[in-house]
Design an enzyme around this catalytic site. Structure first.
Site, PDB file in Angstrom:
ATOM      1  N   ARG A 107      34.365  16.629 124.664  1.00 47.70           N
ATOM      2  CA  ARG A 107      34.474  15.856 123.417  1.00 47.70           C
ATOM      3  C   ARG A 107      33.652  14.597 123.642  1.00 47.70           C
ATOM      4  NH1 ARG A 107      38.533  15.180 119.177  1.00 47.70           N
ATOM      5  NH2 ARG A 107      38.758  12.989 118.576  1.00 47.70           N
ATOM      6  N   HIS A 134      32.512  19.308 114.322  1.00 50.66           N
ATOM      7  CA  HIS A 134      33.878  19.458 114.839  1.00 50.66           C
ATOM      8  C   HIS A 134      34.324  20.908 114.620  1.00 50.66           C
ATOM      9  CE1 HIS A 134      37.685  18.368 116.279  1.00 50.66           C
ATOM     10  NE2 HIS A 134      38.107  17.527 115.338  1.00 50.66           N
ATOM     11  N   GLN A 137      38.142  22.331 114.996  1.00 56.02           N
ATOM     12  CA  GLN A 137      39.032  21.932 113.904  1.00 56.02           C
ATOM     13  C   GLN A 137      38.889  22.861 112.711  1.00 56.02           C
ATOM     14  OE1 GLN A 137      41.383  19.243 113.562  1.00 56.02           O
ATOM     15  NE2 GLN A 137      41.863  20.567 111.811  1.00 56.02           N
ATOM     16  N   ASP A 225      39.175  13.060 105.130  1.00 57.13           N
ATOM     17  CA  ASP A 225      39.265  12.570 106.502  1.00 57.13           C
ATOM     18  C   ASP A 225      39.320  11.045 106.442  1.00 57.13           C
ATOM     19  OD1 ASP A 225      39.350  12.487 109.258  1.00 57.13           O
ATOM     20  OD2 ASP A 225      37.382  13.401 109.573  1.00 57.13           O
ATOM     21  N   CYS A 266      42.330  16.657 108.897  1.00 58.24           N
ATOM     22  CA  CYS A 266      42.338  17.007 110.322  1.00 58.24           C
ATOM     23  C   CYS A 266      43.223  16.083 111.154  1.00 58.24           C
ATOM     24  CB  CYS A 266      40.909  17.052 110.866  1.00 58.24           C
ATOM     25  SG  CYS A 266      40.083  15.449 110.900  1.00 58.24           S
ATOM     26  N   ARG A 294      45.397  24.319 115.712  1.00 56.05           N
ATOM     27  CA  ARG A 294      44.414  23.956 116.729  1.00 56.05           C
ATOM     28  C   ARG A 294      44.731  24.679 118.032  1.00 56.05           C
ATOM     29  NH1 ARG A 294      41.591  19.132 116.466  1.00 56.05           N
ATOM     30  NH2 ARG A 294      40.624  19.891 118.390  1.00 56.05           N
TER      31      ARG A 294
END
Length: 308
Positions: A107, A134, A137, A225, A266, A294
């Site tokens: 990440r 991402h 996700q 988001d 998310c 996830r």
């Protein structure tokens, strides 16, 4: 070598297989996602390096728990501990770590760091997030949508707010899973042009509409988001809020969508900013299903990378 770097670089049939495997593994746990070992332990004897240049809650916990559930072990490393790309090249770090572990999840900030890691590693690499995308996700998000509404193919998804890295992966998913996407947000925060082009070239309708209430007409799902990233300077907060205030997902915006439309985020969410608590805690919200998924989606990605 099977890297999982982005949705648009992974074949559609392989992505569909990963979703199917994730749902099967989730079902086999009889609704108990917590850290009880899976009956099948495909990662027994495997070591997975989890590298975090960016702080994380869901990515760290879900990957760590997922590896352990499948019988493997994890080594969690921060960018500060490794000085990734400082004093030693990312390429050399990749070569060294590959001698010790069976898979690397990273990440990070820059897409170039991920690309260099994957180019020089001799084990599979998973993109846990970059500033550009991402993908893990959105695999969980597609899984969540289909649990609640069936196939996402042919659906209309609306992204409201900042066309950020998560929005980019939604556009990649539109091209791979066959749904349409409308972006509604300020022009200065438009989504990645290459991601828009990818979805359109795959035959999907991608629209940009500055009017959020018009944009969500007929929407099967509304996604948003945070307006301010954890690494944005404090000075950016007020400017971002002024730009995005009219794109808040509230009850009025949800009511303008198709009856039964889902709400996704998310997480972490800033309640009262990009979304109201009324929506977050309301019947349309599936945000905590997304968070749980996830775990299941990433377990399937790990197995796909290692071919186990």
């Amino acid at each position: 070598m099977r890297h999982f770097l982005d949705i648009h670089t992974t074949p559609a049939d392989e992505l569909r297989g990963i979703i199917g495997a994730a749902r099967a593994m989730k079902g086999a746990r009889d609704g108990q996602p917590k850290a009880v070992p899976d009956a099948e332990r495909p990662l027994a004897g495997r070591m997975v390096a989890l590298i975090f240049e960016k702080p994380s809650t869901r990515t760290r916990i879900s990957f760590d728990v997922g590896v352990r559930q499948m019988g493997g072990e994890t080594m969690v490393l921060s960018g500060a501990e490794m000085q990734l790309g400082h004093g030693e090249t990312v390429a050399d770090t990749a070569r060294v770590i590959s001698r010790y572990v069976d898979l690397i999840m990273i990440r990070t900030f820059e897409e170039t760091t991920l690309a260099e890691m994957a180019e020089h590693a001799t084990v599979p690499v998973i993109n846990g997030l970059t500033n550009r995308s991402h993908p893990c996700q959105i695999m969980a998000d597609v899984m969540t949508y289909e649990e609640h509404r069936g196939s996402i193919a042919g659906s209309k998804v609306v992204w409201s707010g900042d066309g950020n890295n998560t929005c980019t992966s939604w556009l990649h998913a539109a091209g791979r899973f066959g749904f349409d996407l409308t972006f509604t947000g300020p022009e200065t925060l438009d989504p990645d042009a290459e991601a828009v082009a990818f979805a359109r070239e795959a035959g999907r309708r991608v629209e940009i509409d500055r009017n959020p209430h018009r944009a969500v007409a007929g929407a099967d799902c509304i996604v948003t988001d945070t307006w301010v990233s954890m690494h944005d300077p404090v000075s950016a907060r007020e400017r971002r809020h002024n730009l995005l205030r009219s794109y808040q997902v509230d009850a009025r915006l949800m009511a303008a969508a198709k009856p039964g439309a889902l709400f996704m985020h998310c997480l972490p969410a800033h309640r009262g900013e990009e979304v109201t608590s009324e929506v977050m805690d309301g019947p349309a919200s599936v945000v905590f299903d997304e968070a749980e998924n996830r775990l299941h989606a990433q377990k399937a990605i790990l197995r796909w990378c290692l071919e186990v």
